[in-house]
Write an enzyme that holds these catalytic residues in place. Structure first.
Site, PDB file in Angstrom:
ATOM      1  N   HIS A 153      14.901   6.497 -10.026  1.00 41.51           N
ATOM      2  CA  HIS A 153      15.987   6.241 -11.246  1.00 41.51           C
ATOM      3  C   HIS A 153      15.320   6.741 -12.611  1.00 41.51           C
ATOM      4  O   HIS A 153      16.226   7.335 -13.329  1.00 41.51           O
ATOM      5  CB  HIS A 153      16.662   5.123 -11.465  1.00 41.51           C
ATOM      6  CG  HIS A 153      17.395   4.504 -10.242  1.00 41.51           C
ATOM      7  ND1 HIS A 153      18.283   3.428 -10.373  1.00 41.51           N
ATOM      8  CD2 HIS A 153      17.720   5.406  -9.344  1.00 41.51           C
ATOM      9  CE1 HIS A 153      19.066   3.432  -9.238  1.00 41.51           C
ATOM     10  NE2 HIS A 153      18.782   4.354  -8.492  1.00 41.51           N
TER      11      HIS A 153
ATOM     12  N   THR B  84      -3.667  -5.801 -17.956  1.00 45.11           N
ATOM     13  CA  THR B  84      -2.374  -5.958 -17.458  1.00 45.11           C
ATOM     14  C   THR B  84      -1.341  -4.791 -17.166  1.00 45.11           C
ATOM     15  O   THR B  84      -0.386  -5.109 -16.487  1.00 45.11           O
ATOM     16  CB  THR B  84      -1.518  -6.820 -18.717  1.00 45.11           C
ATOM     17  OG1 THR B  84      -1.601  -5.846 -19.774  1.00 45.11           O
ATOM     18  CG2 THR B  84      -2.408  -8.075 -19.007  1.00 45.11           C
TER      19      THR B  84
ATOM     20  N   HIS C 184      21.118   9.952 -12.777  1.00 42.12           N
ATOM     21  CA  HIS C 184      20.003   9.226 -13.490  1.00 42.12           C
ATOM     22  C   HIS C 184      19.362  10.672 -14.398  1.00 42.12           C
ATOM     23  O   HIS C 184      18.772  10.377 -15.327  1.00 42.12           O
ATOM     24  CB  HIS C 184      18.945   8.956 -12.522  1.00 42.12           C
ATOM     25  CG  HIS C 184      19.653   7.926 -11.553  1.00 42.12           C
ATOM     26  ND1 HIS C 184      19.834   6.736 -12.195  1.00 42.12           N
ATOM     27  CD2 HIS C 184      19.975   7.803 -10.340  1.00 42.12           C
ATOM     28  CE1 HIS C 184      20.471   5.979 -11.102  1.00 42.12           C
ATOM     29  NE2 HIS C 184      20.765   6.746  -9.894  1.00 42.12           N
TER      30      HIS C 184
ATOM     31  N   ASP D  92      -9.316   1.417 -18.912  1.00 41.34           N
ATOM     32  CA  ASP D  92     -10.263   0.947 -19.599  1.00 41.34           C
ATOM     33  C   ASP D  92     -11.330   0.226 -18.960  1.00 41.34           C
ATOM     34  O   ASP D  92     -11.332   0.276 -17.492  1.00 41.34           O
ATOM     35  CB  ASP D  92      -9.625   0.100 -20.838  1.00 41.34           C
ATOM     36  CG  ASP D  92      -8.959  -1.174 -20.174  1.00 41.34           C
ATOM     37  OD1 ASP D  92      -8.983  -1.408 -18.932  1.00 41.34           O
ATOM     38  OD2 ASP D  92      -8.452  -1.964 -21.220  1.00 41.34           O
TER      39      ASP D  92
ATOM     40  N   CYS E 117      -5.272  -1.025 -16.869  1.00 42.59           N
ATOM     41  CA  CYS E 117      -6.020  -2.001 -17.880  1.00 42.59           C
ATOM     42  C   CYS E 117      -5.834  -3.427 -17.196  1.00 42.59           C
ATOM     43  O   CYS E 117      -5.417  -3.276 -16.246  1.00 42.59           O
ATOM     44  CB  CYS E 117      -5.144  -1.788 -19.333  1.00 42.59           C
ATOM     45  SG  CYS E 117      -3.714  -2.189 -19.527  1.00 42.59           S
TER      46      CYS E 117
HETATM   47  C1  RB5 Z   1      -8.822  -5.718 -22.260  1.00 41.72           C
HETATM   48  O1  RB5 Z   1      -9.501  -6.932 -22.443  1.00 41.72           O
HETATM   49  C2  RB5 Z   1      -7.228  -5.811 -22.261  1.00 41.72           C
HETATM   50  O2  RB5 Z   1      -6.537  -6.293 -23.482  1.00 41.72           O
HETATM   51  C3  RB5 Z   1      -6.637  -4.630 -21.700  1.00 41.72           C
HETATM   52  O3  RB5 Z   1      -7.199  -4.038 -20.450  1.00 41.72           O
HETATM   53  C4  RB5 Z   1      -5.123  -4.748 -21.311  1.00 41.72           C
HETATM   54  O4  RB5 Z   1      -5.007  -5.604 -20.480  1.00 41.72           O
HETATM   55  C5  RB5 Z   1      -4.242  -4.549 -22.716  1.00 41.72           C
HETATM   56  O5  RB5 Z   1      -2.803  -4.390 -22.691  1.00 41.72           O
END
Ligand code: RB5
Length: 147
Positions: free
Chosen positions: A98, A67, A133, A8, A65
């Site tokens: 695994h 996180t 596994h 994203d 993304c």
């Molecule tokens: C975008 O701001 C953020 O929410 C997205 O990149 C991600 O971290 C969502 O899990």
């Protein structure tokens, strides 16, 4: 190996750096976007890369993304995807050994490009261990059939 990449707006720059690293290591890259920092929705890219892997267009997928979490949740809704969030060598290695993870998810707000590239290299180089596994991974597929 043919590797599909997606991200994203929070992850597109790290995604580009990882795609460059994969090319430099001799892999074929399928870049499914995003291609700039305009606001987009991470489920669209999680789904696109997940489908590229499950249809055989790509051998593995890589998603970024902010996180790594949202995009992994989305990718894991595609039947046949085993997406793993990994920000260190150990979890990247064991996601392959695994879990036979076929999609690696990273957070651009969690790790920098150096660590991310090392994690990607481990993810692409490590084979599934199989054996006991395989039975467990098969049970994950059965869960998809039941839902
Ligand atoms: C975008 O701001 C953020 O929410 C997205 O990149 C991600 O971290 C969502 O899990």
């Amino acid at each position: 190996m043919r590797v599909a990449f997606g991200a994203d707006h929070a992850g597109w720059e790290l995604k580009n750096a990882l795609a460059d690293a994969a090319r430099a290591a001799g892999h074929e890259v399928v870049d499914l976007g995003a291609h700039d920092g305009g606001s987009v929705d991470y489920p669209d890219f999680g789904a696109a890369v997940g489908r590229a892997v499950t249809t055989g267009e790509a051998d593995r997928g890589v998603l970024v993304c902010g996180t790594g979490i949202g995009i992994s949740i989305a990718a894991n809704k595609v039947a046949g995807v085993r997406a793993a969030v990994a920000h260190d060598d150990f979890t990247a290695r064991y996601s392959r050994l695994h879990n036979d993870a076929n999609v690696l998810c990273l957070g651009s707000r969690v790790v920098g490009p150096g660590v991310a590239e090392a994690v990607l290299a481990t993810f692409l180089a490590t084979a599934f261990e199989g054996g006991r596994h395989a039975r467990r991974v098969e049970k994950i597929a059965e869960l998809e059939e039941q839902s």
